[in-house]
Every structure is written in structure tokens, then in C-alpha cells.
Design a protein around this motif. Structure first.
Motif, PDB file in Angstrom:
ATOM      1  N   CYS A 160      27.142  24.085  18.666  1.00  0.00           N
ATOM      2  CA  CYS A 160      28.529  23.643  18.764  1.00  0.00           C
ATOM      3  C   CYS A 160      28.621  22.124  18.768  1.00  0.00           C
ATOM      4  O   CYS A 160      29.517  21.540  18.152  1.00  0.00           O
TER       5      CYS A 160
ATOM      6  N   SER B 277      28.841  20.275  15.474  1.00  0.00           N
ATOM      7  CA  SER B 277      30.048  20.392  14.653  1.00  0.00           C
ATOM      8  C   SER B 277      30.863  19.106  14.722  1.00  0.00           C
ATOM      9  O   SER B 277      30.787  18.351  15.685  1.00  0.00           O
TER      10      SER B 277
ATOM     11  N   ALA C 293      37.190  17.868  16.501  1.00  0.00           N
ATOM     12  CA  ALA C 293      38.552  18.109  16.012  1.00  0.00           C
ATOM     13  C   ALA C 293      39.406  16.870  16.239  1.00  0.00           C
ATOM     14  O   ALA C 293      39.077  15.996  17.034  1.00  0.00           O
ATOM     15  N   GLN C 294      40.520  16.806  15.543  1.00  0.00           N
ATOM     16  CA  GLN C 294      41.433  15.682  15.720  1.00  0.00           C
ATOM     17  C   GLN C 294      41.992  15.670  17.135  1.00  0.00           C
ATOM     18  O   GLN C 294      42.224  14.614  17.701  1.00  0.00           O
TER      19      GLN C 294
ATOM     20  N   GLY D   7      36.424  21.403  16.631  1.00  0.00           N
ATOM     21  CA  GLY D   7      37.083  22.388  15.799  1.00  0.00           C
ATOM     22  C   GLY D   7      37.466  23.601  16.625  1.00  0.00           C
ATOM     23  O   GLY D   7      38.088  23.496  17.685  1.00  0.00           O
ATOM     24  N   SER D   8      37.050  24.777  16.168  1.00  0.00           N
ATOM     25  CA  SER D   8      37.333  26.013  16.905  1.00  0.00           C
ATOM     26  C   SER D   8      36.287  26.292  17.972  1.00  0.00           C
ATOM     27  O   SER D   8      36.371  27.315  18.658  1.00  0.00           O
TER      28      SER D   8
END
Length: 226
Positions: free
Chosen positions: A16, A19, A22-23, A132-133
Motif C-alpha cells: 500500500c 502506491s 491520493a489528492q 488512492g483506495s
């Protein structure tokens, strides 16, 4: 054993972390609740009348230390908020399971001692990174456990044929590492490893003594946004 339980969690958290961030982490904001299942393994060390007397050793003595392991399941509820790409959360959880041990000895007198881990719970703070997710995180906080100990035989220096039983509440701390992943707009799944250390706790059984509990667990579950 404890370290091997945490290896899958470390591997997933490392994946993770690799990765792209995220914004923002707004997908993780808000209240949530869910359920989990897993495996708990640990060790209990006792002192007092249930432990061997070093001054009067006997072939019927039961060991002061014993390992216990079993499955666990429960639920959790908490709240997350974000600051940039950092997710900060607070959570309460409670679980029940079948971890325990049974010891027997027939050296001269029949001795028996068993312990059942009835409940574990924790109040923790989590700090994660929104990727991200995915969200790898660390956690720490206060832990509580409830155990029941039962013994009979030559457990207090004399033959005790009726069972002696007592419950104890253990307080300590928990540390852990995990990773969560969003699944749809209103749910997430997670996997995490935890280490628990409890302070010596008085045992109201026989002539008294203490119980010191240590454990580690791996758990996986699902949370739903509220």
C-alpha cells in the motif's frame, strides 16, 4: 509465533505504501462500524499458589507458563478525519473467542489448571496514509482482556477436590500495523496485526498470585460508512 502472525500484514502495508498518494483522503472521512474475525495467540505466566513452589518441588507441579491460542471475532466502531493525505482515526473494538489452555499432571496427585480468554477489547488511535483506495496505518492504545481460571488438585499445598475458579480483568496496551482498502462508495476491508501486553493482574484463587498475559493477533474485517 507472534512475529509470524504479523508477516502478512507487513507485506500488505508495504504494498500500500508504494502506491501513489491520493489528492485527498476525503473518502475515509466520517463514522464507521463493522465486524472482524481472526486468530489470537499468546502466553500466560502465573505466580502464587497455582505456580510451582521452588522450595518444595513436586512431580505433580504444573508449569507457571502456558501458551494459548484460538479464534477470535468481534466488532469495531470509530471515526476518521483527514489532514492532507494523512488519515487520523479513533476506534473502539470488542471481541470474543475460544483461546485457552488445559494443563493436567498425574505425578503423585492429580492437578488440573485451565484458562479461557473470554474477551478482549481496545481503545486505539490510528494514523494512516491515504494512497488512492488503499490506506496503510499504524495503531496504538489501551487494551483490556477478561479471563477465567479454574484449578483443582494439589493447587494450594493440600488436595483440593472441588474446582476453584476465578475471573480476572487485565489492563495493558496494544500496538499494531494494518492496511485498509475501499470497496465501493460505503465500505472498506482491512487486515491488521496486533501485539498486546498486559500488566500483572491479581488472581483471586487459592492463596492468590498474579497472572501476566501477552498476546498477538491477526485479524481481517469489513467496515461500513455511517
Amino acid at each position: 509465533m507472534f512475529r509470524s502472525l504479523a508477516l502478512p500484514v507487513f507485506a500488505l502495508a508495504a504494498l500500500c505504501a508504494s502506491s501513489a498518494f491520493a489528492q485527498d483522503g476525503s473518502a475515509w472521512d466520517g463514522f464507521y462500524a463493522g465486524v472482524y474475525g481472526g486468530y489470537w495467540a499468546g502466553n500466560e505466566t502465573i505466580t502464587g499458589s497455582l505456580a510451582p513452589d521452588p522450595g518444595f518441588p513436586s512431580s505433580g507441579d504444573l508449569p507457571a507458563e502456558a501458551d494459548l491460542a484460538g479464534y477470535t471475532a468481534g466488532g469495531q466502531a470509530g471515526y476518521n478525519w483527514t489532514a492532507g493525505g494523512v488519515v487520523i482515526g479513533a476506534e473502539l473494538d470488542i471481541g470474543f473467542g475460544n483461546a485457552g489452555y488445559v494443563l493436567d499432571s498425574t505425578g503423585g496427585l492429580t492437578n488440573h489448571r485451565e484458562m479461557q480468554l473470554n474477551m478482549t477489547g481496545a481503545a486505539t488511535v490510528k494514523v494512516g496514509i491515504a494512497a488512492g483506495s488503499l490506506m496503510p496505518y499504524v495503531l496504538g492504545g489501551l487494551a483490556v482482556a477478561r479471563t477465567t481460571t479454574t484449578a483443582w488438585g494439589d493447587v494450594i499445598g493440600v488436595l483440593e477436590e472441588r474446582p476453584l475458579s476465578a475471573t480476572a480483568t487485565h489492563y495493558g496496551y496494544v500496538l499494531g500495523l494494518g492496511a485498509a482498502a475501499r470497496v465501493g462508495d460505503a465500505a472498506s476491508i482491512f487486515i491488521e496485526g496486533r501485539y498486546e501486553q498486559y500488566a500483572p493482574t491479581e488472581l483471586d484463587i487459592g492463596d492468590g498470585g498474579t497472572s501476566t498475559l501477552t498476546g498477538a493477533s491477526i485479524r481481517a474485517g469489513i467496515n461500513f460508512d455511517l
